[in-house]
Design a protein around this motif. Structure first.
Motif, PDB file in Angstrom:
ATOM      1  N   ALA A 209       7.409  -0.534   8.509  1.00 40.19           N
ATOM      2  CA  ALA A 209       6.697  -1.389   7.358  1.00 40.19           C
ATOM      3  C   ALA A 209       5.318  -1.125   7.445  1.00 40.19           C
ATOM      4  O   ALA A 209       4.787  -1.093   6.412  1.00 40.19           O
ATOM      5  N   ALA A 210       4.768  -1.150   8.298  1.00 41.32           N
ATOM      6  CA  ALA A 210       2.925  -0.869   8.409  1.00 41.32           C
ATOM      7  C   ALA A 210       2.935   0.764   7.574  1.00 41.32           C
ATOM      8  O   ALA A 210       1.975   0.817   6.829  1.00 41.32           O
ATOM      9  N   LEU A 211       3.715   1.544   7.984  1.00 42.79           N
ATOM     10  CA  LEU A 211       3.560   3.014   7.393  1.00 42.79           C
ATOM     11  C   LEU A 211       3.692   2.683   5.872  1.00 42.79           C
ATOM     12  O   LEU A 211       3.135   3.346   5.068  1.00 42.79           O
ATOM     13  N   MET A 212       4.778   2.065   5.425  1.00 44.70           N
ATOM     14  CA  MET A 212       5.079   1.969   3.963  1.00 44.70           C
ATOM     15  C   MET A 212       3.825   1.254   3.265  1.00 44.70           C
ATOM     16  O   MET A 212       3.421   1.817   2.145  1.00 44.70           O
ATOM     17  N   LEU A 213       3.156   0.413   3.815  1.00 40.27           N
ATOM     18  CA  LEU A 213       2.411  -0.274   3.410  1.00 40.27           C
ATOM     19  C   LEU A 213       1.091   0.378   3.335  1.00 40.27           C
ATOM     20  O   LEU A 213       0.284   0.368   2.336  1.00 40.27           O
ATOM     21  N   MET A 214       0.755   1.107   4.389  1.00 46.79           N
ATOM     22  CA  MET A 214      -0.391   2.204   4.482  1.00 46.79           C
ATOM     23  C   MET A 214      -0.163   3.211   3.245  1.00 46.79           C
ATOM     24  O   MET A 214      -1.255   3.569   2.580  1.00 46.79           O
ATOM     25  N   GLY A 215       1.108   3.525   3.270  1.00 47.36           N
ATOM     26  CA  GLY A 215       1.354   4.824   2.153  1.00 47.36           C
ATOM     27  C   GLY A 215       0.904   4.302   0.668  1.00 47.36           C
ATOM     28  O   GLY A 215       0.490   4.940  -0.194  1.00 47.36           O
ATOM     29  N   PHE A 216       1.353   2.773   0.485  1.00 42.66           N
ATOM     30  CA  PHE A 216       1.113   2.334  -0.796  1.00 42.66           C
ATOM     31  C   PHE A 216      -0.373   2.105  -1.044  1.00 42.66           C
ATOM     32  O   PHE A 216      -0.721   2.360  -2.114  1.00 42.66           O
ATOM     33  N   GLY A 217      -1.021   1.773   0.026  1.00 45.66           N
ATOM     34  CA  GLY A 217      -2.528   1.703  -0.149  1.00 45.66           C
ATOM     35  C   GLY A 217      -3.294   2.926  -0.349  1.00 45.66           C
ATOM     36  O   GLY A 217      -3.750   2.948  -1.232  1.00 45.66           O
ATOM     37  N   VAL A 218      -2.847   3.951   0.025  1.00 47.71           N
ATOM     38  CA  VAL A 218      -3.357   5.332  -0.043  1.00 47.71           C
ATOM     39  C   VAL A 218      -3.042   5.915  -1.635  1.00 47.71           C
ATOM     40  O   VAL A 218      -3.762   6.028  -2.307  1.00 47.71           O
ATOM     41  N   TRP A 219      -1.856   5.534  -2.040  1.00 46.16           N
ATOM     42  CA  TRP A 219      -1.384   5.828  -3.416  1.00 46.16           C
ATOM     43  C   TRP A 219      -2.250   4.982  -4.383  1.00 46.16           C
ATOM     44  O   TRP A 219      -2.570   5.562  -5.296  1.00 46.16           O
ATOM     45  N   THR A 220      -2.479   3.763  -4.208  1.00 48.84           N
ATOM     46  CA  THR A 220      -3.420   3.075  -5.110  1.00 48.84           C
ATOM     47  C   THR A 220      -4.764   3.492  -5.236  1.00 48.84           C
ATOM     48  O   THR A 220      -5.176   3.693  -6.190  1.00 48.84           O
ATOM     49  N   ILE A 221      -5.154   4.135  -4.256  1.00 49.56           N
ATOM     50  CA  ILE A 221      -6.762   4.610  -4.230  1.00 49.56           C
ATOM     51  C   ILE A 221      -6.608   5.797  -4.717  1.00 49.56           C
ATOM     52  O   ILE A 221      -7.451   6.026  -5.481  1.00 49.56           O
ATOM     53  N   VAL A 222      -5.551   6.824  -4.697  1.00 51.54           N
ATOM     54  CA  VAL A 222      -5.563   8.021  -5.257  1.00 51.54           C
ATOM     55  C   VAL A 222      -5.412   7.795  -6.524  1.00 51.54           C
ATOM     56  O   VAL A 222      -6.171   8.384  -7.546  1.00 51.54           O
ATOM     57  N   SER A 223      -4.398   6.964  -7.136  1.00 54.35           N
ATOM     58  CA  SER A 223      -4.337   6.758  -8.570  1.00 54.35           C
ATOM     59  C   SER A 223      -5.583   6.260  -9.179  1.00 54.35           C
ATOM     60  O   SER A 223      -5.814   6.742 -10.413  1.00 54.35           O
TER      61      SER A 223
END
Length: 227
Positions: A209-223
């Motif tokens: 769950a943590a890795l999924m949320l961190m991946g979403f955070g990175v995607w948000t920043i990159v976008s």
């Protein structure tokens, strides 16, 4: 980005983060079950109804907070440079990454935010005693609303997202969908806590769950950087 995508993502964040709800707030949800007064009728059906009312109250608190934070964020727009909205979204992405560290236990930085929130909770907590024992449906609803203000890094991270929502209505909608994402786990924990508790606390479950949320955070920043 289409706001409907934000709502879907908010639901997903709530669903993934609900493992934290099981570990942190499951005791409260289970306490609601034990606080119910014996009455006639199907006890499991009645328990489900009270758990649902509790969660409706809790999600209403999230939506209220989202409206306030969303309004505050919209007021900041005029004070920020042209890329202000993107900066707010980047901030939300950073909070999602920190949330991932928090849920996994790798870095408890959000504990500082929870400590700050305890000042508000200390003022609210005494009021909850007026609604225990839970012998009326409205008590479950009010208790849920009050307990929705418990200091929680997961909720605070979602509220950071509402800061860049673009207004009170959108901030409330984001937190509504976030709360709906937590609904399955929080209703289940009341009736099946002995089954879900070990699964939710497993290191592999929390890490996923943590890795999924961190991946979403990175995607948000990159976008937002691409803008």
């Amino acid at each position: 980005m289409d706001f409907s995508h934000d709502l879907i993502a908010a639901f997903a964040v709530g669903f993934m983060g609900s493992l934290h709800c099981i570990g942190m707030c499951g005791g409260i949800s289970s306490a609601l079950s034990t606080a119910l007064q014996p009455q006639h009728g199907n006890p499991m059906l009645r328990l489900f109804g009270y758990q649902l009312l509790y969660s409706i109250g809790r999600i209403s608190a999230y939506a209220t907070a989202g409206a306030v934070i969303g309004f505050a964020g919209s007021a900041l727009y005029n004070q920020l440079p042209a890329h202000g909205p993107s900066l707010l979204r980047i901030f939300a992405g950073i909070m999602m990454i920190l949330l991932g560290f928090y849920l996994s236990g790798w870095w408890k930085i959000l504990n500082q935010l929870e400590r700050a929130g305890t000042r508000i909770w200390k003022r609210i907590a005494p009021t909850t005693r007026r609604f225990i024992p839970v012998d009326r449906p409205y008590k479950a609803l009010v208790l849920g609303f009050l307990w929705g203000w418990l200091p929680c890094g997961l909720v605070y991270s979602a509220l950071a997202w509402s800061l860049g929502a673009g207004g009170a209505e959108r901030g409330a909608l984001l937190m509504l969908y976030f709360g709906l994402g937590t609904l399955p786990a929080m209703i289940s924990i009341g009736a099946f806590s002995h089954i879900l508790s070990d699964f939710a606390r497993a290191s592999t479950t929390r890490a996923f769950a943590a890795l999924m949320l961190m991946g979403f955070g990175v995607w948000t920043i990159v976008s937002q950087l691409s803008h």
